[in-house]
Scaffold this active site. Structure first.
Site, PDB file in Angstrom:
ATOM      1  N   ILE A 261       0.861  -1.173   0.118  1.00  0.00           N
ATOM      2  CA  ILE A 261      -0.153   0.042  -0.049  1.00  0.00           C
ATOM      3  C   ILE A 261       0.878   1.274   0.070  1.00  0.00           C
ATOM      4  CG2 ILE A 261      -1.868  -1.160   1.000  1.00  0.00           C
ATOM      5  CD1 ILE A 261      -1.134   0.204   3.570  1.00  0.00           C
ATOM      6  N   ASP A 262       0.375   2.326  -0.500  1.00  0.00           N
ATOM      7  CA  ASP A 262       1.178   3.564  -0.515  1.00  0.00           C
ATOM      8  C   ASP A 262       1.793   3.944   0.768  1.00  0.00           C
ATOM      9  OD1 ASP A 262       0.243   3.501  -3.223  1.00  0.00           O
ATOM     10  OD2 ASP A 262      -1.175   5.133  -2.952  1.00  0.00           O
ATOM     11  N   LYS A 263       2.831   4.515   0.702  1.00  0.00           N
ATOM     12  CA  LYS A 263       3.705   5.131   1.755  1.00  0.00           C
ATOM     13  C   LYS A 263       2.774   6.053   2.805  1.00  0.00           C
ATOM     14  CE  LYS A 263       7.406   8.377   3.010  1.00  0.00           C
ATOM     15  NZ  LYS A 263       8.476   9.074   2.503  1.00  0.00           N
TER      16      LYS A 263
END
Length: 250
Positions: free
Chosen positions: A56-58
């Protein structure tokens, strides 16, 4: 000042670990920022070697699962590759969708511009699908549930942008970086604007729920990641003021 932990443990056994990560933490190594803080590095201090099976995105908070051995790694990786894992995200966006549900299948090309954003590209993009559900209008915002069926980088953010919406405080895909302030959404607010702290000042996207089969037993399992403190405070205030609660609708 309270320090936000990098993660909390949702579930663990000999085969898997499910964590609720904070915003701003990478899942695994990143070629653009090799020295950035990483969830796997921190969690391995507690659990030993971990195997990443998805990302998942940072800047996204929420539910992340790791395998704890090679057999589980192979099984979980195949579940994600075959789109057998149900992923549910919650986000707060600017504006009001006219639709109650929307299916988006625009092809996406990661790292498609100078800012390393994911862009819609009908010729060179990869097939990408996301289902969106409108959970309700809340003042200047709306709560949206997103169910991505593919796993492209920034998929939810890019698909929302393509249909005219941006997530609150999105540093890449939104021109509006204004934080959520209680003074701006509550009519009778008696605080001091000079010392007011934002309810939310980071990407308002949370990986809320994962449903998959346990890699050893095959048993269906659902894991839910509670909202982090800033997003939970925002949820409570918006629910109190506007009567819209994304968790009540989920």
């Amino acid at each position: 000042m309270k320090i936000t932990p990098d993660y909390t443990v949702i579930y663990s056994d000999d085969d898997i670990v499910v964590l609720n990560k904070r915003s701003g933490l990478l899942i695994a190594a990143d070629r653009y920022d090799e020295d950035a803080p990483r969830l796997d590095v921190e969690a391995e201090k507690e659990f030993g070697r971990l195997f990443a099976v998805h990302r998942i995105d940072k800047d996204t908070s929420g539910c992340v699962i790791y395998a704890r051995n090679s057999e589980s790694h192979k099984n979980l990786s195949m579940q994600f590759e075959n789109r057998e894992v149900q992923k549910v995200y919650h986000c707060l966006v600017y504006g009001y969708p006219s639709w109650s549900e929307k299916h988006v299948d625009l092809k996406l090309m990661p790292d498609g511009d100078a800012k390393h954003r994911t862009v819609v590209n009908k010729t060179h993009g990869k097939p990408s699908e996301t289902d969106f559900i409108n959970l309700g209008k809340a003042g200047p915002f709306s709560w949206i549930e997103a169910r991505p069926h593919t796993g492209r980088t920034h998929q939810i953010r890019a698909h929302l942008q393509a249909i005219g919406f941006s997530i609150v405080c999105d540093p890449l895909y939104s021109p509006n970086q204004h934080p959520v302030l209680l003074s701006e959404i509550k009519r009778r607010w008696n605080g001091d604007e000079s010392t007011e702290r934002p309810l939310l000042s980071r990407l308002a996207l949370h990986a809320y729920r994962l449903t998959l089969a346990h890699p050893k037993t095959g048993k269906p399992m659902t894991f839910t990641a509670p909202y982090p403190r800033d997003m939970e405070a925002t949820r409570k205030q918006i629910a109190s003021i506007f009567g819209v609660d994304p968790q009540a609708e989920a």
